[in-house]
Structure formats: structure tokens, C-alpha cells
Design an enzyme around this catalytic site. Structure first.
Site, PDB file in Angstrom:
ATOM      1  N   ASP A   1      13.738  49.150   7.212  1.00  0.00           N
ATOM      2  CA  ASP A   1      12.304  49.396   7.355  1.00  0.00           C
ATOM      3  C   ASP A   1      11.991  50.502   8.358  1.00  0.00           C
ATOM      4  OD1 ASP A   1      11.661  47.522   5.472  1.00  0.00           O
ATOM      5  OD2 ASP A   1      10.759  46.076   6.847  1.00  0.00           O
TER       6      ASP A   1
ATOM      7  N   VAL B   1       0.025  41.182   7.857  1.00  0.00           N
ATOM      8  CA  VAL B   1      -0.795  42.392   7.905  1.00  0.00           C
ATOM      9  C   VAL B   1       0.125  43.607   7.879  1.00  0.00           C
ATOM     10  CG1 VAL B   1      -2.490  43.704   9.226  1.00  0.00           C
ATOM     11  CG2 VAL B   1      -2.585  41.202   9.216  1.00  0.00           C
ATOM     12  N   TYR B   2      -0.083  44.478   6.907  1.00  0.00           N
ATOM     13  CA  TYR B   2       0.726  45.681   6.765  1.00  0.00           C
ATOM     14  C   TYR B   2      -0.094  46.915   7.125  1.00  0.00           C
ATOM     15  CZ  TYR B   2       4.258  42.945   4.318  1.00  0.00           C
ATOM     16  OH  TYR B   2       5.218  42.023   4.006  1.00  0.00           O
TER      17      TYR B   2
END
Length: 202
Positions: A36, A139-140
Site C-alpha cells: 500500500d 475511511v479511505y
């Protein structure tokens, strides 16, 4: 000096990061690299015909940069740890030190050059409904647009998983619904057995 590369892959919100971080704490002389951290800037990630950003593809990641990091660790794990402010532990006189790299990410087994370096492969899976519920509670940045999970995330997961299974063998699939302590115990036992084997092999 001996080395071992582990891979923890799996579905979004399947528990990859939790398992990888716990494993990192348990395994001496280990280092963790998370996929990521290598996403390209949002401005260059393409959009599909539905207007959904195509994050769940290798093209959305700086895989060349990630591979350089992995190769840097392979060349000199001690220096790699030191550069990141981590001390390595010293093995007893009877056993040779083994350095462990934990690679974590949702597409690590779909990138053939990386997958070929990973000796022990673990894949976290959870069912659709659990995955969707977990994803909706996070929450992105940027946030998921309406319909993103059903219209993009889950279909891409199924597609990427099929591709992975056609390319890679020897994956241990883990049930992400099981308690995290239980999953950690299973993987730790497997890793410890491999470390013992490596230390005993001359």
C-alpha cells in the site's frame, strides 16, 4: 547469513495488515514492506467506463520501486534494518541468524517477479458480505464513491484471485473470520518450523 521471504496477501479488509504487523513483532530480525505504500498519485490512476478509479491493478502501483526495496533488503538485510533504525538480534553461537522479510499486500502474488521471491505464501480470505461491511466502516483517501465496492472492488478481487491461482502454487489460504490470535499462532508455527530448517541446513 540466511534469508527467508514471506508473503501475506488477501482480499481488502481481510486482515493482512494485522497479521503482518503481529508477525513482524514475533519474528526476530524481520522487516515489513507493505504494498500500500507504493500507490501512484491519485491524479495518474486511470478511470474505468463507470467512472471508478482503477486502484486494484498493478498499474496503479510503483512496483519497480517496491522491487528495488525488496532487492535492497536481499543484498544486505542488516544494513536495511539499520537504515530504518531497527537493530537486529544476535543468534546464539550454535545457530546461524536468519533474516526474514514480510511482504504484505493485495496484489503481491500477481506480480510474478515479486511472487517468485516469496518462499512462504499466505492469503487471507473473508466472504463477500463481511468484506463489504468491513470496507464500508473504513475511511479511505479519497473516499470510496457510491457503488464502488460492488461495481469495482469485489469484481476486481475475483478477477485478480483467479489470475493469482493460475500463476502461483503453494499458497496457504487463511480464514479471516477466525480470531487474529489463532491465525497468528498458525502462521508463527509454520514460520518457526521453516526457520529451524534453515538454521539446521548447512
Amino acid at each position: 547469513m540466511k534469508t527467508l521471504v514471506l508473503g501475506v496477501g488477501g482480499v481488502t479488509n481481510g486482515g493482512k495488515s494485522t497479521l503482518s504487523k503481529s508477525l513482524h513483532k514475533q519474528v526476530p530480525n524481520s522487516c515489513l514492506i507493505a504494498q500500500d505504500a507504493y500507490f501512484k498519485d491519485d491524479s495518474v490512476v486511470p478511470v474505468d467506463i463507470n467512472g471508478f478509479k482503477q486502484y486494484d491493478m498493478l498499474d496503479a502501483l510503483h512496483m519497480d520501486t517496491m522491487m528495488r526495496e525488496v532487492e535492497s533488503w536481499q543484498k544486505d538485510p542488516v544494513a536495511f534494518l539499520r537504515q530504518r533504525g531497527r537493530e537486529h538480534t544476535t543468534a546464539s553461537a550454535e545457530e546461524e541468524e536468519v533474516y526474514v522479510l514480510i511482504v504484505e499486500g493485495f496484489l503481491i502474488f500477481n506480480h510474478r517477479p515479486l511472487s517468485e521471491l516469496i518462499y512462504k505464501k499466505y492469503f487471507m480470505e473473508v466472504p463477500y458480505d463481511v468484506c463489504k461491511r468491513r470496507r464500508s466502516s473504513r475511511v479511505y483517501t479519497p473516499p470510496d464513491p457510491p457503488g464502488y465496492f460492488d461495481g469495482y472492488v469485489w469484481p476486481l478481487y475475483l478477477k485478480n484471485r483467479l489470475q493469482m491461482e493460475s500463476m502461483v502454487s503453494g499458497i496457504l489460504f487463511l480464514d479471516g473470520l477466525k480470531p487474529k490470535e489463532e491465525l497468528l499462532a498458525v502462521v508463527c508455527k509454520d514460520v518457526c518450523q521453516e526457520l529451524e530448517r534453515l538454521r539446521e541446513d548447512d
